[in-house]
Structure formats: structure tokens, C-alpha cells
Design a protein around this motif. Structure first.
Motif, PDB file in Angstrom:
ATOM      1  N   GLN A   1       0.790  -1.349  -0.121  1.00  0.00           N
ATOM      2  CA  GLN A   1      -0.027   0.008   0.060  1.00  0.00           C
ATOM      3  C   GLN A   1       0.908   1.200  -0.008  1.00  0.00           C
ATOM      4  O   GLN A   1       2.056   1.167   0.594  1.00  0.00           O
ATOM      5  N   PRO A   2       0.351   2.345  -0.814  1.00  0.00           N
ATOM      6  CA  PRO A   2      -0.585   2.302  -1.415  1.00  0.00           C
ATOM      7  C   PRO A   2      -0.570   1.530  -2.961  1.00  0.00           C
ATOM      8  O   PRO A   2       0.634   1.158  -3.150  1.00  0.00           O
ATOM      9  N   GLY A   3      -1.597   1.108  -3.557  1.00  0.00           N
ATOM     10  CA  GLY A   3      -1.588   0.670  -4.822  1.00  0.00           C
ATOM     11  C   GLY A   3      -2.339  -0.800  -4.532  1.00  0.00           C
ATOM     12  O   GLY A   3      -2.571  -1.461  -5.751  1.00  0.00           O
ATOM     13  N   ASN A   4      -2.154  -1.612  -3.461  1.00  0.00           N
ATOM     14  CA  ASN A   4      -2.822  -2.959  -3.430  1.00  0.00           C
ATOM     15  C   ASN A   4      -2.171  -3.734  -4.351  1.00  0.00           C
ATOM     16  O   ASN A   4      -2.886  -4.525  -4.876  1.00  0.00           O
ATOM     17  N   PHE A   5      -0.786  -3.749  -4.350  1.00  0.00           N
ATOM     18  CA  PHE A   5      -0.145  -4.754  -5.110  1.00  0.00           C
ATOM     19  C   PHE A   5       0.215  -5.926  -4.151  1.00  0.00           C
ATOM     20  O   PHE A   5       0.534  -5.905  -3.176  1.00  0.00           O
ATOM     21  N   ASN A   6       0.052  -7.411  -5.188  1.00  0.00           N
ATOM     22  CA  ASN A   6       0.312  -8.529  -4.319  1.00  0.00           C
ATOM     23  C   ASN A   6       1.349  -9.390  -5.061  1.00  0.00           C
ATOM     24  O   ASN A   6       1.422 -10.705  -4.866  1.00  0.00           O
ATOM     25  N   THR A   7       2.597  -8.538  -4.991  1.00  0.00           N
ATOM     26  CA  THR A   7       3.861  -9.168  -5.239  1.00  0.00           C
ATOM     27  C   THR A   7       5.098  -9.051  -4.310  1.00  0.00           C
ATOM     28  O   THR A   7       4.923  -7.934  -3.604  1.00  0.00           O
ATOM     29  N   ALA A   8       5.925  -9.651  -4.282  1.00  0.00           N
ATOM     30  CA  ALA A   8       7.226  -9.618  -3.520  1.00  0.00           C
ATOM     31  C   ALA A   8       7.946  -8.061  -3.977  1.00  0.00           C
ATOM     32  O   ALA A   8       8.271  -7.647  -3.000  1.00  0.00           O
ATOM     33  N   SER A   9       7.934  -7.820  -5.172  1.00  0.00           N
ATOM     34  CA  SER A   9       8.598  -6.708  -5.630  1.00  0.00           C
ATOM     35  C   SER A   9       7.611  -6.043  -6.487  1.00  0.00           C
ATOM     36  O   SER A   9       6.826  -6.339  -7.250  1.00  0.00           O
ATOM     37  N   ILE A  10       7.881  -4.704  -6.268  1.00  0.00           N
ATOM     38  CA  ILE A  10       7.046  -3.596  -6.921  1.00  0.00           C
ATOM     39  C   ILE A  10       8.040  -2.576  -7.532  1.00  0.00           C
ATOM     40  O   ILE A  10       9.062  -2.019  -6.841  1.00  0.00           O
ATOM     41  N   VAL A  11       7.753  -1.924  -8.495  1.00  0.00           N
ATOM     42  CA  VAL A  11       8.564  -0.666  -9.040  1.00  0.00           C
ATOM     43  C   VAL A  11       7.470   0.599  -8.842  1.00  0.00           C
ATOM     44  O   VAL A  11       6.419   0.564  -9.443  1.00  0.00           O
ATOM     45  N   VAL A  12       8.404   1.610  -8.205  1.00  0.00           N
ATOM     46  CA  VAL A  12       7.696   2.781  -7.997  1.00  0.00           C
ATOM     47  C   VAL A  12       8.165   3.934  -8.644  1.00  0.00           C
ATOM     48  O   VAL A  12       9.435   3.908  -8.667  1.00  0.00           O
ATOM     49  N   THR A  13       7.741   4.797  -9.105  1.00  0.00           N
ATOM     50  CA  THR A  13       8.263   6.121  -9.601  1.00  0.00           C
ATOM     51  C   THR A  13       7.564   7.463  -8.953  1.00  0.00           C
ATOM     52  O   THR A  13       6.654   8.067  -9.268  1.00  0.00           O
ATOM     53  N   PRO A  14       8.000   7.623  -7.656  1.00  0.00           N
ATOM     54  CA  PRO A  14       7.343   8.753  -6.842  1.00  0.00           C
ATOM     55  C   PRO A  14       7.973  10.225  -7.373  1.00  0.00           C
ATOM     56  O   PRO A  14       8.977  10.211  -7.910  1.00  0.00           O
TER      57      PRO A  14
ATOM     58  N   VAL B   1       6.453   6.857   1.247  1.00  0.00           N
ATOM     59  CA  VAL B   1       6.505   5.638   2.051  1.00  0.00           C
ATOM     60  C   VAL B   1       5.287   4.663   1.870  1.00  0.00           C
ATOM     61  O   VAL B   1       4.416   4.876   1.132  1.00  0.00           O
ATOM     62  N   TRP B   2       6.051   3.422   1.540  1.00  0.00           N
ATOM     63  CA  TRP B   2       5.254   2.282   1.216  1.00  0.00           C
ATOM     64  C   TRP B   2       5.189   1.230   2.046  1.00  0.00           C
ATOM     65  O   TRP B   2       6.231   1.072   2.883  1.00  0.00           O
ATOM     66  N   THR B   3       3.930   0.768   2.441  1.00  0.00           N
ATOM     67  CA  THR B   3       3.899  -0.294   3.647  1.00  0.00           C
ATOM     68  C   THR B   3       3.523  -1.848   2.907  1.00  0.00           C
ATOM     69  O   THR B   3       2.629  -1.708   2.118  1.00  0.00           O
ATOM     70  N   CYS B   4       4.208  -2.657   3.211  1.00  0.00           N
ATOM     71  CA  CYS B   4       4.091  -3.870   2.887  1.00  0.00           C
ATOM     72  C   CYS B   4       3.522  -4.899   4.227  1.00  0.00           C
ATOM     73  O   CYS B   4       4.137  -5.105   5.224  1.00  0.00           O
ATOM     74  N   THR B   5       2.445  -5.472   3.936  1.00  0.00           N
ATOM     75  CA  THR B   5       1.912  -6.605   4.913  1.00  0.00           C
ATOM     76  C   THR B   5       2.276  -7.744   4.434  1.00  0.00           C
ATOM     77  O   THR B   5       1.994  -8.382   3.193  1.00  0.00           O
ATOM     78  N   MET B   6       3.195  -8.794   5.089  1.00  0.00           N
ATOM     79  CA  MET B   6       3.674  -9.753   4.746  1.00  0.00           C
ATOM     80  C   MET B   6       2.785 -11.050   5.586  1.00  0.00           C
ATOM     81  O   MET B   6       3.031 -10.704   6.883  1.00  0.00           O
TER      82      MET B   6
END
Length: 197
Positions: A119-132, A137-142
């Protein structure tokens, strides 16, 4: 020889082996949580791995615990109980790179779990690519099953320099010189060479 026979009797007391039970407060738990092993049906109880009967403890790994219980008459019995420890993911996600210029991208990678939600984005993968466009800040629920943790990672965004140039004078005669001054950055590259001001 011819005196006949005689008899005698002795009494042998057989004490029963205690009928015991060994119970764990939970058969499976997340790492860092506590469990309690409880033995009953005897007078004294000794658990393997240094566990005290009836007192909570925090197992580090999946293990089988053996209970040796003795009755007041000294007879013993054993029982076993197992506890499965599921790893609670707690590794901090890593940004690569952790600092970038506005317009560039960073890859955020989390490890140590089976399911991920960013979050944000609700992505469900181990890695994400961001262009802020600003430091964000991104939060990952593992999660490993029901064992869940949340970690945050920040990406620092450095804004592009606002370069200002000044030409003095703005009009020159052939053979004369003009001074061009740039500001708003740390280093400058001109078409005719590289200079650090």
C-alpha cells in the motif's frame, strides 16, 4: 530328608504406572508467541528442553517435547507433544535505489513471506516498481499463513535542480567577451567544457 516340607509366603506390592496426559496450549503458533505445556495425572513433571510444567514459554523452532512424570510412589511414565512454529516475517523491505531523482524509478522488494500486499496500490507481489515524485513511504503487509507483520520503506526523491543562467552583457561586439553564470545546482556542464563553480 524325611522331615517333611514347610512353606512361607512373601508379599510383593506392585505400584501402578501413572496414567498421564500431556497437552500444549496450542499446536501451532507464530514465532515470538508463547505456549504452555501442561502435564497431569502424576505428582511431579519434567519436560525436555528446559520447559517448566504450566509456565508459558516462547519456542524458537518447531519441536517435540517429552514429558516424564512420576507418581508419589516413584513410578514414571512418559508422553510427547509437538508444537509447530511458523515464521512471522519481519525483514525490512529494501528499496533499490533508496534515493533517486524525480522522474526515475525504484524497486521495492520484500522477502521472508508467502503473501505480500503493498500500500498504496494494493499490489500483491514481493517486488514492485515505483516512480514517486516526492519522498514517499510504502507499507508492505507480509504473511505466512496467519502470521502477519507490517513493514514500511521510504524512497527519497531528490528534485531536479532549478538552474538559472545569467549572461552579462547580453549583447557584445565581435571580439568582446561575455560572462555566463549558472546557479541552482552543484556541478555544471557547458557545451564547450565542464566547470565546477
Amino acid at each position: 530328608n524325611s522331615c517333611g516340607t514347610a512353606t512361607a509366603a512373601i508379599s510383593l506390592i506392585v505400584n501402578p504406572i501413572p496414567t498421564i496426559s500431556a497437552i500444549a496450549s496450542t499446536a501451532s503458533l507464530c514465532s515470538g508467541a508463547t505456549a504452555t505445556l501442561i502435564g497431569s495425572g502424576a505428582s511431579t513433571y519434567t519436560w525436555s528442553n528446559g520447559v517448566t510444567n504450566g509456565l508459558s514459554f516462547s519456542p524458537l523452532v518447531t519441536n517435540i517435547y517429552t514429558l516424564t512424570a512420576s507418581s508419589a510412589l516413584g513410578c514414571t511414565a512418559t508422553a510427547v507433544v509437538g508444537i509447530t512454529v511458523v515464521n512471522t516475517p519481519n525483514q525490512m523491505p529494501l528499496p533499490s535505489p533508496p534515493s533517486l531523482c524525480n522522474g526515475n524509478s525504484s524497486t521495492l522488494t520484500a522477502t521472508g513471506a508467502t503473501n505480500y500486499t503493498w500500500q498504496p496500490g494494493n499490489f500483491n507481489t514481493a517486488s514492485i516498481v515505483v516512480t514517486p515524485t516526492t519522498t514517499s513511504v510504502w507499507t508492505c503487509t507480509m504473511a505466512n499463513g496467519n502470521c502477519i507483520s507490517t513493514q514500511s520503506v521510504s524512497v527519497i526523491v531528490n528534485q531536479l535542480p532549478n538552474v538559472v543562467t545569467l549572461v552579462t552583457p547580453t549583447i557584445v561586439c565581435t571580439g568582446k567577451s561575455a560572462s555566463i553564470t549558472a546557479g541552482g545546482a552543484l556541478t555544471y556542464t557547458w557545451t564547450q567544457g565542464t566547470y565546477t563553480l
